[in-house]
Design a protein around this motif. Structure first.
Motif, PDB file in Angstrom:
ATOM      1  N   LYS A 127     -20.903 -10.640  26.318  1.00  0.00           N
ATOM      2  CA  LYS A 127     -21.229 -10.632  27.748  1.00  0.00           C
ATOM      3  C   LYS A 127     -21.747 -12.000  28.176  1.00  0.00           C
ATOM      4  N   VAL A 128     -22.526 -12.623  27.292  1.00  0.00           N
ATOM      5  CA  VAL A 128     -23.084 -13.941  27.611  1.00  0.00           C
ATOM      6  C   VAL A 128     -21.945 -14.918  27.879  1.00  0.00           C
ATOM      7  N   ASP A 129     -20.917 -14.887  27.053  1.00  0.00           N
ATOM      8  CA  ASP A 129     -19.798 -15.828  27.212  1.00  0.00           C
ATOM      9  C   ASP A 129     -19.145 -15.678  28.585  1.00  0.00           C
ATOM     10  N   ASP A 130     -18.975 -14.436  29.047  1.00  0.00           N
ATOM     11  CA  ASP A 130     -18.391 -14.216  30.386  1.00  0.00           C
ATOM     12  C   ASP A 130     -19.259 -14.863  31.465  1.00  0.00           C
ATOM     13  N   MET A 131     -20.555 -14.642  31.348  1.00  0.00           N
ATOM     14  CA  MET A 131     -21.468 -15.169  32.382  1.00  0.00           C
ATOM     15  C   MET A 131     -21.460 -16.694  32.360  1.00  0.00           C
ATOM     16  N   VAL A 132     -21.452 -17.264  31.154  1.00  0.00           N
ATOM     17  CA  VAL A 132     -21.481 -18.729  31.050  1.00  0.00           C
ATOM     18  C   VAL A 132     -20.211 -19.332  31.659  1.00  0.00           C
ATOM     19  N   ASN A 133     -19.057 -18.693  31.439  1.00  0.00           N
ATOM     20  CA  ASN A 133     -17.814 -19.192  32.054  1.00  0.00           C
ATOM     21  C   ASN A 133     -17.938 -19.227  33.569  1.00  0.00           C
ATOM     22  N   PRO A 168     -24.718 -31.188  35.449  1.00  0.00           N
ATOM     23  CA  PRO A 168     -25.510 -30.759  34.287  1.00  0.00           C
ATOM     24  C   PRO A 168     -24.639 -30.244  33.138  1.00  0.00           C
ATOM     25  N   GLU A 169     -25.195 -30.310  31.934  1.00  0.00           N
ATOM     26  CA  GLU A 169     -24.443 -29.865  30.739  1.00  0.00           C
ATOM     27  C   GLU A 169     -24.753 -28.408  30.389  1.00  0.00           C
ATOM     28  N   GLY A 170     -25.787 -27.874  31.001  1.00  0.00           N
ATOM     29  CA  GLY A 170     -26.175 -26.494  30.712  1.00  0.00           C
ATOM     30  C   GLY A 170     -27.179 -26.005  31.741  1.00  0.00           C
ATOM     31  N   SER A 171     -27.721 -24.807  31.529  1.00  0.00           N
ATOM     32  CA  SER A 171     -28.624 -24.101  32.458  1.00  0.00           C
ATOM     33  C   SER A 171     -27.849 -23.716  33.723  1.00  0.00           C
ATOM     34  N   PHE A 172     -28.532 -23.223  34.740  1.00  0.00           N
ATOM     35  CA  PHE A 172     -27.805 -22.944  35.987  1.00  0.00           C
ATOM     36  C   PHE A 172     -28.481 -23.628  37.157  1.00  0.00           C
ATOM     37  N   TYR A 173     -28.875 -24.894  36.911  1.00  0.00           N
ATOM     38  CA  TYR A 173     -29.543 -25.654  37.958  1.00  0.00           C
ATOM     39  C   TYR A 173     -28.823 -26.961  38.248  1.00  0.00           C
ATOM     40  N   ALA A 174     -28.780 -27.290  39.536  1.00  0.00           N
ATOM     41  CA  ALA A 174     -28.331 -28.613  39.946  1.00  0.00           C
ATOM     42  C   ALA A 174     -29.574 -29.360  40.407  1.00  0.00           C
ATOM     43  N   PHE A 175     -29.877 -30.474  39.754  1.00  0.00           N
ATOM     44  CA  PHE A 175     -31.044 -31.265  40.155  1.00  0.00           C
ATOM     45  C   PHE A 175     -30.502 -32.491  40.877  1.00  0.00           C
ATOM     46  N   ASP A 222     -38.914 -25.130  23.921  1.00  0.00           N
ATOM     47  CA  ASP A 222     -38.540 -24.033  24.831  1.00  0.00           C
ATOM     48  C   ASP A 222     -37.015 -23.985  24.912  1.00  0.00           C
ATOM     49  N   ASP A 223     -36.449 -22.980  24.222  1.00  0.00           N
ATOM     50  CA  ASP A 223     -34.975 -22.887  24.084  1.00  0.00           C
ATOM     51  C   ASP A 223     -34.383 -21.805  24.986  1.00  0.00           C
ATOM     52  N   ILE A 224     -35.068 -21.466  26.063  1.00  0.00           N
ATOM     53  CA  ILE A 224     -34.666 -20.293  26.863  1.00  0.00           C
ATOM     54  C   ILE A 224     -33.243 -20.430  27.445  1.00  0.00           C
ATOM     55  N   TYR A 225     -32.764 -21.668  27.636  1.00  0.00           N
ATOM     56  CA  TYR A 225     -31.394 -21.833  28.187  1.00  0.00           C
ATOM     57  C   TYR A 225     -30.365 -22.110  27.086  1.00  0.00           C
ATOM     58  N   GLU A 226     -30.759 -21.843  25.859  1.00  0.00           N
ATOM     59  CA  GLU A 226     -29.910 -22.122  24.691  1.00  0.00           C
ATOM     60  C   GLU A 226     -28.449 -21.714  24.867  1.00  0.00           C
ATOM     61  N   HIS A 227     -28.222 -20.539  25.437  1.00  0.00           N
ATOM     62  CA  HIS A 227     -26.846 -20.029  25.502  1.00  0.00           C
ATOM     63  C   HIS A 227     -26.080 -20.512  26.712  1.00  0.00           C
ATOM     64  N   ILE A 228     -26.795 -21.071  27.675  1.00  0.00           N
ATOM     65  CA  ILE A 228     -26.096 -21.455  28.914  1.00  0.00           C
ATOM     66  C   ILE A 228     -25.734 -22.930  28.811  1.00  0.00           C
ATOM     67  N   ILE A 229     -24.621 -23.160  28.132  1.00  0.00           N
ATOM     68  CA  ILE A 229     -24.165 -24.510  27.819  1.00  0.00           C
ATOM     69  C   ILE A 229     -22.684 -24.584  28.173  1.00  0.00           C
ATOM     70  N   PHE A 230     -22.289 -25.706  28.815  1.00  0.00           N
ATOM     71  CA  PHE A 230     -20.908 -25.793  29.296  1.00  0.00           C
ATOM     72  C   PHE A 230     -20.019 -26.609  28.360  1.00  0.00           C
ATOM     73  N   ASN A 231     -18.722 -26.376  28.539  1.00  0.00           N
ATOM     74  CA  ASN A 231     -17.688 -27.104  27.790  1.00  0.00           C
ATOM     75  C   ASN A 231     -17.880 -27.019  26.281  1.00  0.00           C
ATOM     76  N   LYS A 232     -18.344 -25.864  25.827  1.00  0.00           N
ATOM     77  CA  LYS A 232     -18.465 -25.578  24.389  1.00  0.00           C
ATOM     78  C   LYS A 232     -19.316 -26.611  23.640  1.00  0.00           C
ATOM     79  N   ARG A 233     -20.238 -27.254  24.355  1.00  0.00           N
ATOM     80  CA  ARG A 233     -21.154 -28.167  23.684  1.00  0.00           C
ATOM     81  C   ARG A 233     -22.029 -27.376  22.712  1.00  0.00           C
ATOM     82  N   LYS A 234     -22.568 -28.099  21.722  1.00  0.00           N
ATOM     83  CA  LYS A 234     -23.355 -27.399  20.706  1.00  0.00           C
ATOM     84  C   LYS A 234     -24.846 -27.483  21.047  1.00  0.00           C
ATOM     85  N   PHE A 235     -25.542 -26.382  20.852  1.00  0.00           N
ATOM     86  CA  PHE A 235     -26.988 -26.393  21.028  1.00  0.00           C
ATOM     87  C   PHE A 235     -27.647 -26.803  19.716  1.00  0.00           C
ATOM     88  N   THR A 236     -28.624 -27.685  19.795  1.00  0.00           N
ATOM     89  CA  THR A 236     -29.364 -28.081  18.592  1.00  0.00           C
ATOM     90  C   THR A 236     -30.852 -27.933  18.849  1.00  0.00           C
TER      91      THR A 236
END
Ligand code: GLU
Length: 392
Positions: free
Chosen positions: A289-295, A319-326, A203-217
């Protein structure tokens, strides 16, 4: 009236239930800040809305092929090629009514009574219920904050039995926000390769929401030999702020995709034609647009991390990505009179601070709460102040 056993044994989605509760309170005139559902606060970008309007005007208002319009599938194929270096053909792709329906269809298409599905915990609230709706059994692999809530190949191997039929992987994770590295995926892939009958639902639904330019794999990037047993699930809801348009998609081997298509032909017929045109516009030309939102998510993440960690009894790894604090609230539960668990704490915040969050137990990890920072910076600041005030 009799309700089926299947539904009687199914829980309502806790994320949706909490956001509904917040909405009801708002409708009653209460000033609630809802940090419950993971729903981007941004509006869908203009060019995507325009594509939908043009689609209506062009008369694209009829059934589409069951598995999605060919034009959209071409865009999905291109997305996989350009962004993920993965090659799919049109009959290896199906478009559904949200990523949730893609996961649902996958489970319905491949699971039977007695089958087991491995689910690393904490997990997205809907995974176990979707598995149970397919008459299969969720088997949880417990993790904790010390290992950033991630599983290893060994942990998976220890939970595989003769009935294991699927594993659900989610990176970046909802609710933890952590991301599997290439090495971690290789380690997992080595184990799963020995079990070709286990489907890897990625499930890659948060693929684009990644911080500090980390790479998605994706696991297929490091273990391409898992192609036949892997189904990649994704959608446009989170990255392009398109939750209400309900477009998800799945890619995998033709047998599995064909079986999912059969379900869709007998349930939804196809997904909304207009939304499909909008999704095509998003995939073809939405990345800027995604890049603006992720910033923006990233600065909220920094803010929340700094603020929450000043609260006595709160432990929270960024967290390293998504928009959740657990957030680990074990210390908080222990120090507040009358609060015995994370459900009580979430209720306490809702009733006293007018802030809605989701209890961690709903995600399979007690003594945590999930805070969605897919809300404006002002809302977030106000929510933090309110929470701090009731904790003094
Ligand atoms: N996936 C989002 C969440 O976890 C949206 C609500 C849902 O479907 O669970 O909040």
């Amino acid at each position: 009236m009799k309700i089926s056993k299947r539904i009687s044994n199914t829980k309502t989605s806790a994320t949706i239930a909490m956001s509904m509760k917040a909405r009801e309170l708002i409708a009653q005139g209460k000033d609630i800040i809802s940090l419950s559902a993971g729903e981007p606060d941004f509006d869908t970008p203009e060019h995507i809305k325009k594509a939908a309007i043009e689609s209506i005007n062009a008369g694209n208002t009829k059934y589409t092929p069951v598995d999605g319009m060919l034009d959209l599938k071409k865009s999905i194929i291109k997305k996989f090629k350009d962004e993920n270096s993965l090659d799919y053909k049109a009959d290896q792709i199906i478009v559904s009514t949200g990523c949730k329906q893609s996961i649902y269809n996958l489970c319905q298409a491949t699971l039977d009574d007695g089958d087991e599905v491995l689910i690393p915990a904490p997990y997205w609230v809907s995974y176990p219920e979707i598995v149970k709706l397919s008459d299969a059994k969720p088997v949880f692999i417990e993790t904790n904050g010390e290992t950033n809530f991630k599983v290893t190949g060994k942990m998976i191997s220890d939970h595989i039995g003769k009935n294991t039929r699927m594993i659900l992987l989610n990176s970046p994770s909802n609710p933890s926000g952590f991301i599997y590295s290439e090495d971690e995926l290789k380690d997992i892939g080595r184990v799963l390769k020995k079990h070709p009958n286990i489907i890897i639902a990625s499930d890659d639904i948060y693929e684009h929401i990644i911080f500090n330019k980390r790479k998605f794999t994706n696991i297929l990037n490091v273990c391409p030999n898992l192609f036949n047993q892997t189904v990649v699930l994704n959608g446009v809801s989170k990255a392009y702020a398109m939750t209400g348009w309900r477009i998800g998609y799945a890619a995998g081997n033709t047998d599995i995709i064909g079986a999912m298509k059969k379900i869709q032909s007998q349930s939804t017929s196809c997904t909304c034609s207009i939304s499909q045109s909008a999704a095509k516009a998003a995939l073809d030309n939405g990345k800027f647009k995604v890049d603006d939102m992720v910033n923006e998510y990233q600065s909220r993440n920094e803010y929340l991390h700094n603020e929450l960690n000043t609260i006595d009894g709160v432990e929270y790894k960024k967290p390293e990505g998504s928009f959740y604090a657990f957030v680990n609230v074990d210390g908080l539960i222990k120090r507040i009179d009358g609060i015995k668990d994370d459900y009580d704490l979430a209720e306490y915040f809702l009733m006293n601070a007018d802030v809605a969050v989701v209890p961690g137990t709903a995600f399979g990890s007690k003594n945590h709460i999930r805070i969605s920072f897919a809300t404006s910076f002002e809302n977030l600041q106000e929510a933090v102040e309110r929470i701090k005030k009731v904790l003094i």
